[in-house]
Design an enzyme around this catalytic site. Structure first.
Site, PDB file in Angstrom:
ATOM      1  N   ARG A 232      86.876  40.214  23.867  1.00  0.00           N
ATOM      2  CA  ARG A 232      87.160  41.601  24.243  1.00  0.00           C
ATOM      3  C   ARG A 232      87.411  42.384  22.957  1.00  0.00           C
ATOM      4  O   ARG A 232      88.078  41.895  22.041  1.00  0.00           O
ATOM      5  CB  ARG A 232      88.379  41.696  25.169  1.00  0.00           C
ATOM      6  CG  ARG A 232      88.129  41.261  26.606  1.00  0.00           C
ATOM      7  CD  ARG A 232      87.169  42.213  27.343  1.00  0.00           C
ATOM      8  NE  ARG A 232      86.929  41.828  28.719  1.00  0.00           N
ATOM      9  CZ  ARG A 232      85.938  41.036  29.136  1.00  0.00           C
ATOM     10  NH1 ARG A 232      85.090  40.524  28.264  1.00  0.00           N
ATOM     11  NH2 ARG A 232      85.785  40.773  30.413  1.00  0.00           N
ATOM     12  N   GLU A 261      84.185  50.533  23.582  1.00  0.00           N
ATOM     13  CA  GLU A 261      82.800  50.379  24.020  1.00  0.00           C
ATOM     14  C   GLU A 261      82.467  51.067  25.339  1.00  0.00           C
ATOM     15  O   GLU A 261      81.294  51.300  25.665  1.00  0.00           O
ATOM     16  CB  GLU A 261      82.453  48.881  24.169  1.00  0.00           C
ATOM     17  CG  GLU A 261      83.132  48.200  25.353  1.00  0.00           C
ATOM     18  CD  GLU A 261      82.779  46.708  25.499  1.00  0.00           C
ATOM     19  OE1 GLU A 261      82.831  46.003  24.486  1.00  0.00           O
ATOM     20  OE2 GLU A 261      82.459  46.293  26.622  1.00  0.00           O
TER      21      GLU A 261
HETATM   22  P1  NAD Z   1      89.290  30.829  29.851  1.00  0.00           P
HETATM   23  O1  NAD Z   1      90.332  31.434  30.725  1.00  0.00           O
HETATM   24  O2  NAD Z   1      88.600  29.594  30.301  1.00  0.00           O
HETATM   25  O3  NAD Z   1      89.914  30.523  28.403  1.00  0.00           O
HETATM   26  C1  NAD Z   1      90.786  31.378  27.729  1.00  0.00           C
HETATM   27  C2  NAD Z   1      91.644  30.513  26.832  1.00  0.00           C
HETATM   28  O4  NAD Z   1      92.457  31.385  26.041  1.00  0.00           O
HETATM   29  C3  NAD Z   1      92.601  29.590  27.601  1.00  0.00           C
HETATM   30  O5  NAD Z   1      92.510  28.262  27.094  1.00  0.00           O
HETATM   31  C4  NAD Z   1      93.979  30.183  27.335  1.00  0.00           C
HETATM   32  O6  NAD Z   1      95.017  29.202  27.285  1.00  0.00           O
HETATM   33  C5  NAD Z   1      93.742  30.826  25.975  1.00  0.00           C
HETATM   34  N1  NAD Z   1      94.718  31.859  25.663  1.00  0.00           N
HETATM   35  C6  NAD Z   1      95.359  32.722  26.494  1.00  0.00           C
HETATM   36  N2  NAD Z   1      96.176  33.521  25.797  1.00  0.00           N
HETATM   37  C7  NAD Z   1      96.045  33.141  24.499  1.00  0.00           C
HETATM   38  C8  NAD Z   1      96.668  33.570  23.304  1.00  0.00           C
HETATM   39  N3  NAD Z   1      97.593  34.542  23.298  1.00  0.00           N
HETATM   40  N4  NAD Z   1      96.305  32.964  22.155  1.00  0.00           N
HETATM   41  C9  NAD Z   1      95.399  31.958  22.146  1.00  0.00           C
HETATM   42  N5  NAD Z   1      94.800  31.498  23.250  1.00  0.00           N
HETATM   43  C10 NAD Z   1      95.118  32.090  24.412  1.00  0.00           C
HETATM   44  O7  NAD Z   1      88.257  32.000  29.568  1.00  0.00           O
HETATM   45  P2  NAD Z   1      86.731  31.813  29.120  1.00  0.00           P
HETATM   46  O8  NAD Z   1      85.866  31.711  30.321  1.00  0.00           O
HETATM   47  O9  NAD Z   1      86.663  30.767  28.079  1.00  0.00           O
HETATM   48  O10 NAD Z   1      86.436  33.246  28.475  1.00  0.00           O
HETATM   49  C11 NAD Z   1      87.078  33.632  27.267  1.00  0.00           C
HETATM   50  C12 NAD Z   1      86.984  35.140  27.121  1.00  0.00           C
HETATM   51  O11 NAD Z   1      85.602  35.502  26.934  1.00  0.00           O
HETATM   52  C13 NAD Z   1      87.412  35.908  28.379  1.00  0.00           C
HETATM   53  O12 NAD Z   1      88.757  36.269  28.294  1.00  0.00           O
HETATM   54  C14 NAD Z   1      86.520  37.130  28.383  1.00  0.00           C
HETATM   55  O13 NAD Z   1      87.285  38.228  27.899  1.00  0.00           O
HETATM   56  C15 NAD Z   1      85.403  36.801  27.421  1.00  0.00           C
HETATM   57  N6  NAD Z   1      84.060  36.854  28.012  1.00  0.00           N
HETATM   58  C16 NAD Z   1      83.129  37.638  27.403  1.00  0.00           C
HETATM   59  C17 NAD Z   1      81.834  37.678  27.904  1.00  0.00           C
HETATM   60  C18 NAD Z   1      80.764  38.510  27.237  1.00  0.00           C
HETATM   61  O14 NAD Z   1      79.709  38.756  27.834  1.00  0.00           O
HETATM   62  N7  NAD Z   1      80.952  38.931  25.997  1.00  0.00           N
HETATM   63  C19 NAD Z   1      81.506  36.934  29.026  1.00  0.00           C
HETATM   64  C20 NAD Z   1      82.503  36.120  29.608  1.00  0.00           C
HETATM   65  C21 NAD Z   1      83.772  36.089  29.096  1.00  0.00           C
END
Ligand code: NAD
Length: 334
Positions: A232, A261
């Site tokens: 994000r 964005e």
């Molecule tokens: P997920 O929930 O599986 O993983 C997120 C991880 O971040 C978890 O392991 C959690 O413990 C960790 N986390 C939470 N708070 C944290 C902090 N303060 N510091 C460090 N780690 C922390 O999510 P995911 O499916 O792996 O997706 C990750 C991110 O990717 C999502 O949050 C989303 O914003 C983004 N995303 C972007 C796109 C895109 O098209 N660009 C698509 C899907 C997801």
């Protein structure tokens, strides 16, 4: 048939929703506009809205949706920082998401950004099309033996870490809930920031991760660090990033997301004046690569998104428990 107002609809969204929705008893009204307090009225006579990352589901929007009789909001994405879950509960709007559709699609895009920057293929592409076959300025770097710092080792971060290890890189990771034993060295965030040659962000946007990479963090980083963000935009202070690109502290940045964005990404604004000078200046740098929040955009992911979203809605309308429902105990949105 239950009517669904589908905001921010693009042609690629329709492919799988058109196949799956009618079979589940859902009638979709595709709307090109984003959902905002002003456009919420367009959901009139629909029982649910279907929304994406830049739709705004704050207090005002949710109040207006509720007045129109909307009972559910189905997110076609994993992140939900754009939803005020407390307000949703107050206004009786249930919220569902797609927690996982294709972690590989996002992780592979993060690696595509990284490889493009390390091997300068974006520059080679434009050069050779102009019959310029010079190699001057195209010297790259290997990923083998580099230290790649992964912030957030959930579904996407773990997949990205696996790909990075396949390149022979050493992976450092930071997560609130480490998954020990995954061949990854977990360290504190400050250590990851100090030691990494590459920092790739994969944690959600929450109040505690807002501007996770700001001026103090950039100050601690290695000279020439490469920053990759497919998570994000607001995880990074964009102005601080720009200053550090200009000073040479940041060697390259691959950004699939950007904190401002919302009115730009997903749109063709090529014939308009762009007022965001930070983005203008980032885009003008040869070592900054911006993609338009497209990491999710593979056919495999689009199919999975449509399948889960349609399943979430049809379970809701038939009174079943929806496993992918969001409750306000989740981290509060920024
Ligand atoms: P997920 O929930 O599986 O993983 C997120 C991880 O971040 C978890 O392991 C959690 O413990 C960790 N986390 C939470 N708070 C944290 C902090 N303060 N510091 C460090 N780690 C922390 O999510 P995911 O499916 O792996 O997706 C990750 C991110 O990717 C999502 O949050 C989303 O914003 C983004 N995303 C972007 C796109 C895109 O098209 N660009 C698509 C899907 C997801």
């Amino acid at each position: 048939m239950e009517k669904i107002a589908f905001f921010d609809a693009k042609s690629y969204d329709r492919t799988y929703f058109d196949q799956l929705a009618p079979k589940a008893g859902l009638e979709i009204r595709y709307l090109e506009t984003r959902l905002t307090p002003e456009t919420a009225v367009l959901a009139g006579d629909c029982a649910a809205v279907c929304v994406f990352v830049n739709d705004e589901l704050g207090e005002e929007t949710l109040a207006r949706l509720s007045e129109k009789g909307v009972r559910a909001a189905a997110l076609r994405c994993a992140g939900f920082n754009n939803v005020d879950l407390n307000a949703a509960e107050r206004h009786g709007v249930r919220v569902f998401r797609v927690p996982a559709y294709s972690p590989a699609s996002v992780a592979e895009h993060a690696m595509a950004l990284l490889l493009t920057l390390t091997r300068r293929t974006h520059r080679a592409f434009t050069r050779t099309r102009e019959r310029n076959f010079s190699l001057e300025g195209l010297v790259g770097t290997n990923l083998e033996h580099k230290i790649i710092g992964v912030v957030g080792t959930g579904k996407v971060g773990t997949r990205f870490a696996g790909i990075a290890r396949g390149f022979g890189a050493h992976v450092l990771a930071y997560d609130l809930e480490p998954k020990w034993g995954a061949g990854i060295e977990y360290v504190r965030l400050d250590e990851l920031i100090r030691r990494s040659d590459v920092i790739s962000l994969h944690c959600p946007l929450t109040p505690s991760t807002y501007h996770l990479l700001g001026r103090p963090a950039f100050h601690e980083m290695r000279d020439g660090v490469i920053i990759i963000n497919t998570s994000r935009g607001a995880l990074i202070d964009s102005e601080a990033l720009l200053d550090n690109v200009k000073s040479g502290k940041v060697g390259a940045a691959g950004l699939d997301v950007y904190e401002e964005e919302a009115d730009i990404f997903y749109e063709d604004v090529s014939s308009k004046v762009m007022r965001d000078d930070t983005l203008n200046l980032l885009l003008s740098q040869p070592n900054v690569l911006v993609t338009s929040h497209q990491a999710f955009l593979t056919s495999e992911a689009l199919r999975a998104i449509a399948e889960t979203t349609v399943d979430n809605l049809s379970r809701f309308f038939s009174g079943e428990r929806v496993e992918n429902e969001l409750h306000n105990r989740e981290p509060a949105p920024v």
